[in-house]
Design a protein around this motif. Structure first.
Motif, PDB file in Angstrom:
ATOM      1  N   LEU A   2       0.830  -1.210   0.000  1.00  0.00           N
ATOM      2  CA  LEU A   2       0.000   0.000   0.000  1.00  0.00           C
ATOM      3  C   LEU A   2       0.861   1.255   0.000  1.00  0.00           C
ATOM      4  CD1 LEU A   2      -2.801  -0.955   2.561  1.00  0.00           C
ATOM      5  CD2 LEU A   2      -3.033  -0.758   0.072  1.00  0.00           C
TER       6      LEU A   2
ATOM      7  N   ARG B 140       2.141   2.572  -3.552  1.00  0.00           N
ATOM      8  CA  ARG B 140       1.204   2.797  -4.640  1.00  0.00           C
ATOM      9  C   ARG B 140       1.192   4.252  -5.107  1.00  0.00           C
ATOM     10  NH1 ARG B 140       2.227  -1.129  -4.777  1.00  0.00           N
ATOM     11  NH2 ARG B 140       2.586  -0.483  -6.906  1.00  0.00           N
TER      12      ARG B 140
ATOM     13  N   GLU C 224      -0.581   4.642  -8.429  1.00  0.00           N
ATOM     14  CA  GLU C 224      -1.467   4.563  -9.592  1.00  0.00           C
ATOM     15  C   GLU C 224      -2.592   5.596  -9.521  1.00  0.00           C
ATOM     16  OE1 GLU C 224       0.749   0.815  -9.262  1.00  0.00           O
ATOM     17  OE2 GLU C 224      -0.463   1.956  -7.822  1.00  0.00           O
TER      18      GLU C 224
ATOM     19  N   ARG D 118      -7.161   3.504  -7.709  1.00  0.00           N
ATOM     20  CA  ARG D 118      -6.814   2.466  -6.736  1.00  0.00           C
ATOM     21  C   ARG D 118      -8.101   1.869  -6.186  1.00  0.00           C
ATOM     22  NH1 ARG D 118      -2.465   6.425  -3.616  1.00  0.00           N
ATOM     23  NH2 ARG D 118      -1.643   7.293  -5.568  1.00  0.00           N
TER      24      ARG D 118
ATOM     25  N   ALA E 171      -4.372   0.319  -9.536  1.00  0.00           N
ATOM     26  CA  ALA E 171      -3.959  -0.696  -8.568  1.00  0.00           C
ATOM     27  C   ALA E 171      -5.227  -1.424  -8.123  1.00  0.00           C
ATOM     28  CB  ALA E 171      -3.253  -0.066  -7.377  1.00  0.00           C
TER      29      ALA E 171
ATOM     30  N   PHE F 143      -7.515   4.325  -1.745  1.00  0.00           N
ATOM     31  CA  PHE F 143      -8.221   3.253  -2.430  1.00  0.00           C
ATOM     32  C   PHE F 143      -9.727   3.458  -2.264  1.00  0.00           C
ATOM     33  CE2 PHE F 143      -4.158   1.378  -2.669  1.00  0.00           C
ATOM     34  CZ  PHE F 143      -4.212   0.268  -3.494  1.00  0.00           C
TER      35      PHE F 143
END
Length: 242
Positions: free
Chosen positions: A160, A163, A165, A168, A189, A211
């Motif tokens: 985590l 990350r 991206e 997510r 992700a 996320f």
């Protein structure tokens, strides 16, 4: 006839010879029973395809001569990094194989709170080599010329923290609204938990790392089925399945 498609990590030069690795050579010579003059297709795993012809075929080795080289095809415009909780036996192989077929760009096997697999030292190294071989074999079948990297297994929290991206997603009962955005991201992700699901603290940690929750409907999917469905949705919405 274009012949079998084989992954060979080598430099392709038109007119040059390539000695096939032991496994593919055995398959070509002993199983397929191909001899001199038979065509084969090679890919280097880094994006290059080659058409070649067998110039030597014996029980000890198979040599091919490169006739042409071109850029490979089959890569999605959406680069998805899959964080997949490690599962036992064939289930992890299945998840990796299907993820590669669906255009994933990278895979990191994850240790999670409810996961029941813990690998150390030599066992982890052997399993990682096996998973990378599964990815390469999937590329042979599906036509990709780039073999996605299967990274060294990591803890969920380490993954985590790495990350970056644009999109997510963590698979968890919630909302599918994250797939409704107008602008297609270049990278994503995707986090898939183990059979027992992610712990509440793990979901909260993912959300703290930007996320969004992604639900795949009212039925609970197995850990090896979930990436197939989620990647299909992502590729249809933002990639090359639309």
């Amino acid at each position: 006839m274009s012949g079998p498609r084989i992954h060979v990590a080598a430099d392709f030069t038109v007119g040059g010879d390539v000695v096939l690795p032991e496994g593919p050579a055995r398959h070509v010579a002993r199983v397929l029973r191909l001899g001199e003059g038979a065509p084969v297709r090679l890919f280097d795993g880094a994006g290059h395809e080659a058409r070649a012809v067998i110039v030597e075929a014996s029980r000890k080795r198979v040599v091919v001569c490169i006739e042409s080289v071109e850029a490979g095809r089959g890569e999605s415009p959406l680069a998805v990094h899959l964080g997949q909780a490690i599962s036992k036996g064939d289930r992890m192989d299945y998840a990796i194989q299907k993820a590669v077929e669906l255009g994933v760009a990278a895979i990191t096997p994850l240790y999670t709170e409810h996961g029941d697999v813990r690998l150390k030292g030599e066992r982890e190294a052997k399993k990682l080599a096996h998973w990378q071989a599964v990815a390469a074999s999937a590329c042979e079948q599906c036509g990709r010329a780039v073999v996605p990297v299967v990274h060294t297994p990591s803890t969920l929290h380490e993954w985590l923290g790495e990350r970056g991206e644009m999109l997510r997603l963590v698979l968890h009962p919630g909302t599918a609204g994250a797939l409704e955005q107008d602008v297609a991201p270049a990278s994503a992700a995707l986090l898939i938990g183990p059979e027992g699901g992610l712990a509440d603290s793990e979901v909260e940690a993912a959300m703290a790392c930007d996320f969004s929750l992604l639900s795949l409907g009212p039925r609970i999917l197995r850990t090896e089925t979930a990436p197939v469905v989620a990647l299909s949705l992502l590729q249809y919405r933002f990639g090359d399945l639309g």
